[in-house]
Motif scaffolding. Structure first.
Motif, PDB file in Angstrom:
ATOM      1  N   GLY A  72      -9.384  26.778  22.065  1.00  0.00           N
ATOM      2  CA  GLY A  72      -8.428  26.338  21.054  1.00  0.00           C
ATOM      3  C   GLY A  72      -8.019  27.452  20.130  1.00  0.00           C
ATOM      4  N   HIS A  73      -7.219  27.074  19.177  1.00  0.00           N
ATOM      5  CA  HIS A  73      -6.644  28.000  18.211  1.00  0.00           C
ATOM      6  C   HIS A  73      -7.476  27.954  16.948  1.00  0.00           C
ATOM      7  N   GLY A  74      -7.747  29.122  16.332  1.00  0.00           N
ATOM      8  CA  GLY A  74      -8.657  29.124  15.200  1.00  0.00           C
ATOM      9  C   GLY A  74      -8.138  29.760  13.931  1.00  0.00           C
ATOM     10  N   ASN A  75      -6.824  29.927  13.810  1.00  0.00           N
ATOM     11  CA  ASN A  75      -6.306  30.637  12.644  1.00  0.00           C
ATOM     12  C   ASN A  75      -5.418  29.730  11.798  1.00  0.00           C
ATOM     13  N   ALA A  94      -1.171  28.839  12.044  1.00  0.00           N
ATOM     14  CA  ALA A  94      -0.823  27.420  12.195  1.00  0.00           C
ATOM     15  C   ALA A  94       0.287  27.037  11.230  1.00  0.00           C
ATOM     16  N   ASP A  95       0.271  27.611  10.030  1.00  0.00           N
ATOM     17  CA  ASP A  95       1.337  27.347   9.064  1.00  0.00           C
ATOM     18  C   ASP A  95       2.671  27.891   9.565  1.00  0.00           C
ATOM     19  N   LEU A  96       2.636  29.075  10.179  1.00  0.00           N
ATOM     20  CA  LEU A  96       3.862  29.722  10.632  1.00  0.00           C
ATOM     21  C   LEU A  96       4.469  29.022  11.844  1.00  0.00           C
ATOM     22  N   PRO A 133      -1.520  21.947   8.511  1.00  0.00           N
ATOM     23  CA  PRO A 133      -1.182  21.860   9.937  1.00  0.00           C
ATOM     24  C   PRO A 133      -2.380  22.123  10.845  1.00  0.00           C
ATOM     25  N   PHE A 134      -3.195  23.105  10.500  1.00  0.00           N
ATOM     26  CA  PHE A 134      -4.362  23.421  11.313  1.00  0.00           C
ATOM     27  C   PHE A 134      -5.346  22.245  11.343  1.00  0.00           C
TER      28      PHE A 134
END
Length: 321
Positions: free
Chosen positions: A73-76, A80-82, A133-134
């Motif tokens: 998964g994604h961890g930043n 995530a905001d961008l 968002p994240f």
């Protein structure tokens, strides 16, 4: 056919922590690690398999495994905001494509970003919609896991919500590598949000050990077992606490900026439920400060390969990015 324990996302940051723990625990022969692009991030002593979980049939090679640790998964938070669409695509689509083929028991790593917007100590059963968002994408992945559990698509489900980890393979823009860079380059770390965000950090190898022990325990449970655990050190420690500790070990400058942090971490997980597991496992939390200092000293000798975001004021680097 049972092929042993599958680690989905095995070439990533936490996947590498699981590798370290597995070597220490003598579990190497039991594990298979997935990767999409970087097989070199998986120790040659482990079995590895290439998959593309962004493709709907990418998990076909994984269908015969009966127990899995999911850390893909994604961890930043910042990216995530961008690009929240990309964040959801990674954090949710990877999981959904995995679940097209997987039918066994699942230990899933999530994030305490699902508590974003709350303050203070948070228990696992809190009813909350995250504000970032994240956090939303992580909560969405958990919700899909619950769906597959309720529909008996998977036999057992244990979710661990991680607050903050550090260790080998972490991105260079994270706090500890930034501090190491500053200490070696006469730089300055600028902490936004007043340095008040809680980290209560754990090493990635300790996180890996917890997940591996959880797999053993889950397999002993009857079908239908479902649990959620907070995963963080019980001793409160903010980002400013971490910076002060490390700068006392090898001096570097730091500066506090009250604003500039989009999603401050004003919450931390209650660990009473986790403590019950630890008692069963005869496992103790590591010495928080000693572990941080030992890792900080270790990465002093490993130069950062890519340029960090440095401000016009020479040598200043910003956290969080």
């Amino acid at each position: 056919m049972n092929k042993g324990i599958l680690v989905v996302g095995g070439s990533g940051f936490i996947g590498r922590g699981i590798q370290e723990a597995a070597m220490d625990m003598g579990m190497g022969d039991l594990l298979t690690f997935t990767y999409s692009e970087h097989p070199e991030n998986i120790n040659d002593g482990f079995k590895k398999v290439k998959v593309d979980l962004l493709h709907k049939d990418g998990a076909d090679p994984l269908k015969d495994y009966k127990v899995a640790i999911f850390v893909a998964g994604h961890g930043n938070q910042g990216t995530a905001d961008l690009d929240p669409f990309r964040d959801i695509q990674i954090n949710t689509s990877l999981f959904l494509n995995f679940m097209r083929y997987y039918r066994g028991s699942l230990v899933m790593l999530s994030s305490q970003a699902v508590y974003q917007g709350l303050s203070g100590e948070v228990k696992e059963n809190v009813d909350h919609v995250p504000e970032s968002p994240f956090g939303i994408s992580k909560r969405m992945a958990e919700a899909y896991a619950d769906f597959y559990y309720r529909t008996e698509h998977i036999r057992k489900l244990w979710v661990f919500r991680l607050l903050y980890a550090y260790g080998r393979g972490e991105l260079e823009r994270r706090l500890l590598p930034m501090c190491a860079w500053a200490s070696s380059n006469q730089g300055k770390v600028v902490l936004h949000g007043g340095g008040k965000s809680y980290l209560n950090p754990l090493s990635s190898s300790f996180v890996g050990e917890v997940l591996l022990r959880a797999v053993d325990t889950v397999e002993e449970q009857d079908d239908g077992s479902r649990e959620v655990f907070n995963l963080n050190h019980p001793k409160k420690m903010t980002s400013l606490d971490v910076v002060k500790l490390l700068s006392a070990t090898k001096r570097f400058e730091h500066k506090i900026e009250e604003g500039g942090e989009n999603w401050p971490i004003r919450y931390w997980g209650d660990t009473d439920k986790l403590a019950v597991l630890f008692k069963e496992w005869k496992l103790s939390f590591p010495d928080e400060k000693r572990s941080l200092v030992d890792y900080f000293k270790d990465i002093q000798t490993k130069p950062i390969k890519r340029k960090l975001r440095v401000t016009k004021s020479k040598g200043e680097i910003i956290w969080p990015v």
